[in-house]
Design an enzyme around this catalytic site. Structure first.
Site, PDB file in Angstrom:
ATOM      1  N   LYS A 139       0.712  -1.188   0.005  1.00 53.45           N
ATOM      2  CA  LYS A 139       0.156   0.013   0.096  1.00 53.45           C
ATOM      3  C   LYS A 139       0.867   1.243  -0.130  1.00 53.45           C
ATOM      4  O   LYS A 139       0.367   2.204  -0.436  1.00 53.45           O
ATOM      5  CB  LYS A 139      -0.999   0.024   1.254  1.00 53.45           C
ATOM      6  N   ASP A 140       2.059   1.076   0.318  1.00 46.18           N
ATOM      7  CA  ASP A 140       2.997   2.200   0.370  1.00 46.18           C
ATOM      8  C   ASP A 140       3.811   2.600  -1.021  1.00 46.18           C
ATOM      9  O   ASP A 140       4.376   3.461  -1.382  1.00 46.18           O
ATOM     10  CB  ASP A 140       3.914   2.233   1.543  1.00 46.18           C
ATOM     11  N   ARG A 159       2.378   5.353  17.627  1.00 44.01           N
ATOM     12  CA  ARG A 159       0.751   5.789  17.536  1.00 44.01           C
ATOM     13  C   ARG A 159       0.040   5.445  18.896  1.00 44.01           C
ATOM     14  O   ARG A 159      -0.628   6.062  19.526  1.00 44.01           O
ATOM     15  CB  ARG A 159       0.185   5.219  16.665  1.00 44.01           C
ATOM     16  N   ARG A 196       1.068  10.594  13.001  1.00 43.41           N
ATOM     17  CA  ARG A 196       1.887   9.555  12.196  1.00 43.41           C
ATOM     18  C   ARG A 196       3.118   8.905  12.983  1.00 43.41           C
ATOM     19  O   ARG A 196       3.143   9.121  14.133  1.00 43.41           O
ATOM     20  CB  ARG A 196       2.457  10.430  11.127  1.00 43.41           C
ATOM     21  N   ARG A 217      -8.598   8.459   3.548  1.00 43.70           N
ATOM     22  CA  ARG A 217      -9.438   7.401   3.361  1.00 43.70           C
ATOM     23  C   ARG A 217     -10.085   7.117   4.560  1.00 43.70           C
ATOM     24  O   ARG A 217     -11.322   6.961   4.616  1.00 43.70           O
ATOM     25  CB  ARG A 217      -8.479   6.215   2.855  1.00 43.70           C
ATOM     26  N   ARG A 218      -9.395   6.953   5.536  1.00 44.83           N
ATOM     27  CA  ARG A 218      -9.961   6.450   6.830  1.00 44.83           C
ATOM     28  C   ARG A 218     -10.971   7.698   7.527  1.00 44.83           C
ATOM     29  O   ARG A 218     -12.124   7.413   7.761  1.00 44.83           O
ATOM     30  CB  ARG A 218      -9.002   6.023   7.976  1.00 44.83           C
ATOM     31  N   CYS A 256      -2.670  11.823  -2.545  1.00 47.14           N
ATOM     32  CA  CYS A 256      -2.698  11.376  -0.955  1.00 47.14           C
ATOM     33  C   CYS A 256      -3.806  12.316  -0.439  1.00 47.14           C
ATOM     34  O   CYS A 256      -4.218  12.109   0.966  1.00 47.14           O
ATOM     35  CB  CYS A 256      -1.526  11.688  -0.569  1.00 47.14           C
TER      36      CYS A 256
END
Length: 360
Positions: free
Chosen positions: A123-124, A202, A196, A178-179, A289
């Site tokens: 995904k990165d 986190r 981040r 997205r979230r 992004c």
């Protein structure tokens, strides 16, 4: 989810041949080195985060399990590379160049020969790789779902209404548009703050009450042995995952045919099919992004023992949740790229044009 079709690795005899040839070259080069000839160990590039290292070492374990002689001869050497995405933690990725910044320095090292291949969270990876590089291998997907991690002020989880666990006006620490968009579409009262860093960072910030809750990929928690930290696991019908979430991908130089053949031994059929569909969807939407985009594909058996069907769900939204469009498409796994493109065109055609406009 179990693979509908298992990986089809090279026969072990072929791997043994590759390893034997490598060992013979190594012995020869020790006494008669050839100019410009690559020598063992092969250098494996990776980010330096705990999760990236766990993924890289798991990948090498899978590779050497198919050919133990590669392990015994010390054929691989790990190279940790600090990326811009890791170094800059106080700004959104969109503000510093996008998610490709988790791979930029690694791919520069690959292109100039300082490493031989690189391991990534798929995904990165940017949807279009730098010229001269290819995605040579995808590993079996881990659980692709997102999870909520709750602070002390939250209620008891309700499976029927997962976001009800958050109090009115709760502050959610998050770096993913997205979230954020998907949650705000359901709970516009929520507030979001930038959070981040790696998984432990986190969790530490949440424990320090810098926010009321945060979201993480369940795959990362599982790989780190921290799945018990997931308070609410969000079904993909509620929170569409990111394209490639839970899949480890390996990039190499396009010209390195020998290494590409070796890596094809551990390619996972299902991971390659779903990744192809999800990345084609992302490429067709060409989102930045700043554009909330989700993509999640599965292989589903149509009948017991029959050929599987690929089912792809895509999502486009506004960052503030005021617009959200979700659609699905199904077809043969062999048509994964076409299915992704078709769904992407459908979503783009029925979404406001401003969603896809890059801010200057």
């Amino acid at each position: 989810m179990e693979s509908a079709k298992p990986s089809a690795p090279f026969p072990s005899s072929a791997l043994q041949k590759v390893a034997a040839e490598a060992a013979a070259r190594q012995r020869k080069e020790a006494t008669h080195p050839e100019p410009h000839r690559r020598q063992l160990p092969l250098k494996v590039g990776t980010r330096a985060s705990p999760l990236a290292l766990v993924q890289t070492r798991a990948f090498l374990t899978v590779l050497t399990r198919f050919c133990p002689v590669l392990r015994d001869m010390g054929a691989f050497q790990e190279h940790q590379i600090s990326t811009t995405g890791d170094q800059v933690q106080n700004r959104k990725l969109a503000e510093i160049g996008g998610k490709g910044l988790f791979a930029k320095e690694i791919h520069e090292a690959l292109l100039d020969g300082r490493i031989d291949f690189a391991v990534h969270s798929l995904k990165d990876l940017e949807t279009t790789l730098p010229p001269g590089l290819v995605l040579a291998c995808t590993l079996k997907r881990e659980d692709a779902r997102d999870v909520l991690i709750l602070g002390p002020g939250c209620g008891e989880p309700d499976p029927a209404d997962p976001y009800s666990v958050l109090p009115q006006g709760a502050l959610v620490g998050c770096a993913s548009v997205r979230r954020q968009a998907q949650m705000l579409h359901v709970r516009p009262d929520l507030k979001f703050g930038l959070l981040r860093g790696n998984v432990q960072t986190r969790l530490d910030k949440l424990a320090a009450r810098q926010c009321d809750a945060t979201l993480l990929a369940y795959a990362g928690l599982r790989r780190l042995g921290m799945e018990d930290r997931a308070d609410v696991i969000l079904d993909p019908t509620i929170m569409v995952p990111a394209a490639g979430q839970g899949i480890v991908g390996v990039t190499v130089r396009e010209s390195d045919v020998e290494l590409r053949e070796l890596l094809s031994a551990i390619e996972d059929y299902e991971a390659r099919a779903v990744a192809t569909a999800e990345r084609a969807l992302l490429a067709e939407l060409d989102g930045s992004c700043r554009t909330p985009i989700g993509g999640y594909a599965r292989l589903i058996p149509v009948v017991a023992g029959g050929a599987p069907e690929l089912h792809l769900t895509g999502l486009v939204a506004r960052e503030d949740g005021s617009f959200l469009l979700k659609r699905s498409i199904s077809g043969a796994p062999a048509d994964a790229a076409r299915l992704g493109r078709d769904l992407g065109r459908s979503l783009r055609a029925d979404s406001p044009a401003d969603i896809f406009v890059e801010e200057k």
